[in-house]
Scaffold this motif. Structure first.
Motif, short mmCIF file in Angstrom:
data_model
loop_
_atom_site.label_atom_id
_atom_site.label_comp_id
_atom_site.label_asym_id
_atom_site.label_seq_id
_atom_site.Cartn_x
_atom_site.Cartn_y
_atom_site.Cartn_z
N TYR A 130 58.34 62.78 52.12
CA TYR A 130 58.41 61.70 51.15
C TYR A 130 57.47 60.58 51.59
CZ TYR A 130 62.30 63.87 48.75
OH TYR A 130 63.08 64.75 48.01
N TYR A 131 56.65 60.12 50.64
CA TYR A 131 55.65 59.09 50.91
C TYR A 131 55.93 57.85 50.07
CZ TYR A 131 52.91 62.90 52.96
OH TYR A 131 52.48 63.96 53.71
N CYS A 132 55.84 56.73 50.72
CA CYS A 132 55.96 55.45 50.02
C CYS A 132 54.58 55.03 49.51
CB CYS A 132 56.50 54.41 51.00
SG CYS A 132 56.78 52.79 50.28
N ASN A 133 54.55 54.41 48.36
CA ASN A 133 53.29 54.02 47.72
C ASN A 133 53.42 52.60 47.19
OD1 ASN A 133 52.16 53.73 44.72
ND2 ASN A 133 50.70 54.97 45.86
N LEU A 134 52.36 51.84 47.34
CA LEU A 134 52.33 50.47 46.82
C LEU A 134 51.01 50.26 46.08
CD1 LEU A 134 53.27 47.22 48.72
CD2 LEU A 134 51.13 47.36 47.45
N VAL A 135 51.09 49.69 44.90
CA VAL A 135 49.91 49.25 44.16
C VAL A 135 50.01 47.74 44.04
CG1 VAL A 135 48.64 49.34 41.99
CG2 VAL A 135 49.74 51.41 42.88
N GLY A 136 48.98 47.05 44.49
CA GLY A 136 49.04 45.60 44.47
C GLY A 136 47.68 44.98 44.28
N PHE A 137 47.61 43.68 44.52
CA PHE A 137 46.37 42.92 44.36
C PHE A 137 46.14 42.06 45.59
CE2 PHE A 137 45.59 43.97 40.00
CZ PHE A 137 46.85 44.23 39.49
N PHE A 138 44.90 42.08 46.07
CA PHE A 138 44.51 41.10 47.07
C PHE A 138 44.30 39.75 46.37
CE2 PHE A 138 44.36 43.81 50.57
CZ PHE A 138 43.69 44.98 50.27
N ALA A 139 44.26 38.70 47.16
CA ALA A 139 44.05 37.38 46.59
C ALA A 139 42.61 37.22 46.15
CB ALA A 139 44.43 36.31 47.59
N GLY A 140 42.45 36.60 44.97
CA GLY A 140 41.12 36.26 44.48
C GLY A 140 40.87 34.78 44.66
N LYS A 141 39.96 34.25 43.86
CA LYS A 141 39.63 32.82 43.95
C LYS A 141 40.82 31.99 43.53
CE LYS A 141 34.66 33.24 43.19
NZ LYS A 141 33.51 32.86 42.33
N GLY A 142 41.07 30.93 44.30
CA GLY A 142 42.18 30.05 43.94
C GLY A 142 43.53 30.73 43.99
N SER A 197 44.36 33.48 42.80
CA SER A 197 44.67 34.30 41.63
C SER A 197 44.57 35.76 42.05
CB SER A 197 43.68 34.00 40.51
OG SER A 197 42.37 34.31 40.94
N PRO A 198 45.19 36.68 41.29
CA PRO A 198 45.09 38.10 41.65
C PRO A 198 43.64 38.55 41.68
CG PRO A 198 46.77 37.76 39.99
CD PRO A 198 46.05 36.47 40.11
N GLY A 199 43.25 39.24 42.74
CA GLY A 199 41.89 39.72 42.88
C GLY A 199 41.83 41.22 42.77
N ARG A 200 41.21 41.84 43.73
CA ARG A 200 40.98 43.28 43.69
C ARG A 200 42.28 44.07 43.82
NH1 ARG A 200 39.63 46.91 47.80
NH2 ARG A 200 39.47 45.20 49.30
N ARG A 201 42.40 45.10 43.00
CA ARG A 201 43.57 45.98 43.03
C ARG A 201 43.42 46.97 44.18
NH1 ARG A 201 44.89 50.89 40.21
NH2 ARG A 201 47.02 50.97 39.42
N PHE A 202 44.54 47.31 44.82
CA PHE A 202 44.50 48.29 45.90
C PHE A 202 45.72 49.19 45.84
CE2 PHE A 202 47.89 46.91 48.73
CZ PHE A 202 48.08 45.58 48.36
N THR A 203 45.61 50.33 46.50
CA THR A 203 46.72 51.28 46.64
C THR A 203 46.90 51.58 48.12
OG1 THR A 203 46.30 52.30 44.50
CG2 THR A 203 47.60 53.57 46.08
N SER A 204 48.13 51.55 48.58
CA SER A 204 48.43 51.84 49.97
C SER A 204 49.51 52.91 50.06
CB SER A 204 48.90 50.56 50.67
OG SER A 204 49.09 50.78 52.05
N TRP A 205 49.40 53.76 51.08
CA TRP A 205 50.36 54.85 51.30
C TRP A 205 51.01 54.71 52.67
CZ3 TRP A 205 51.71 58.40 47.64
CH2 TRP A 205 50.87 58.53 46.54
N GLY A 206 52.29 55.05 52.75
CA GLY A 206 52.97 55.15 54.02
C GLY A 206 52.66 56.47 54.69
N GLN A 207 53.20 56.65 55.90
CA GLN A 207 52.84 57.81 56.70
C GLN A 207 53.66 59.05 56.36
OE1 GLN A 207 54.93 55.53 57.56
NE2 GLN A 207 56.47 56.30 58.95
N GLY A 208 54.69 58.92 55.56
CA GLY A 208 55.51 60.07 55.18
C GLY A 208 56.70 60.24 56.10
N THR A 209 57.81 60.62 55.50
CA THR A 209 59.02 60.91 56.27
C THR A 209 59.63 62.21 55.73
OG1 THR A 209 61.15 60.00 57.04
CG2 THR A 209 60.49 59.44 54.78
#
Length: 125
Positions: free
Chosen positions: A93-105, A107-119
Motif C-alpha cells: 500500500y502506497y500513500c500519495n499526495l497531490v499538492g502545490f508549492f508556494a508561488g508568489k506572495g 499563492s499556490p504555485g507549481r503542482r506536485f505529486t509525492s509518493w510514500g515508500q509503501g507498506t
C-alpha cells in the motif's frame, strides 16, 4: 516533500488494520491525499482518495470496508482504516499526495505529486 507510511503487517481474513501516512516538508497546500496498492504481478490501483474539500472516492472492491480520513489536528496526516480484510487485499500500500508549492506572495504555485515508500499488508485465509 516526504510521505511516511506505516501500519502494514500480517492479519487474518476478517481482521482490521489502520495505515497512517504523514507528510512533511515545505509546501503551500494539499489538493488530495490517497492510498494506492499494488499486488504481485498487478498494476498499481487507487484504493481511496480524499480531497481538501472532503470529497472521497473508493475502489469498488473496498467500498463499505475501507475508510480514508484526515487527522483533525494534524492536517498533513491521512489514515486508511481497513476492516473485514480479505486475502485479495494483500498488496503493498502506497500513500500519495497531490499538492502545490508556494508561488508568489504565498499563492499556490507549481503542482506536485509525492509518493510514500509503501507498506506491505498480508491477509491470510
Amino acid at each position: 516533500v516526504q510521505l511516511q507510511a506505516s501500519g502494514g503487517g500480517v492479519v487474518q481474513a476478517g481482521g482490521s488494520l489502520r495505515l497512517p501516512c504523514g507528510a512533511s516538508g515545505n509546501f503551500h497546500s494539499i489538493s488530495s491525499m490517497a492510498w494506492y496498492r499494488q499486488a504481485p504481478g498487478e498494476e498499481r490501483e487507487l484504493v481511496a482518495r480524499q480531497t481538501s474539500d472532503g470529497d472521497q472516492n473508493y475502489a469498488a472492491s473496498v467500498k463499505g470496508r475501507f475508510t480514508i480520513s484526515r487527522d483533525d489536528d494534524a492536517k498533513n496526516t491521512v489514515y486508511l482504516h481497513m476492516n473485514r480484510l480479505r486475502p485479495e487485499d494483500t498488496a503493498v500500500y502506497y500513500c500519495n499526495l497531490v499538492g502545490f508549492f508556494a508561488g508568489k506572495g504565498w499563492s499556490p504555485g507549481r503542482r506536485f505529486t509525492s509518493w510514500g515508500q509503501g507498506t506491505l499488508v498480508t491477509v491470510s485465509s
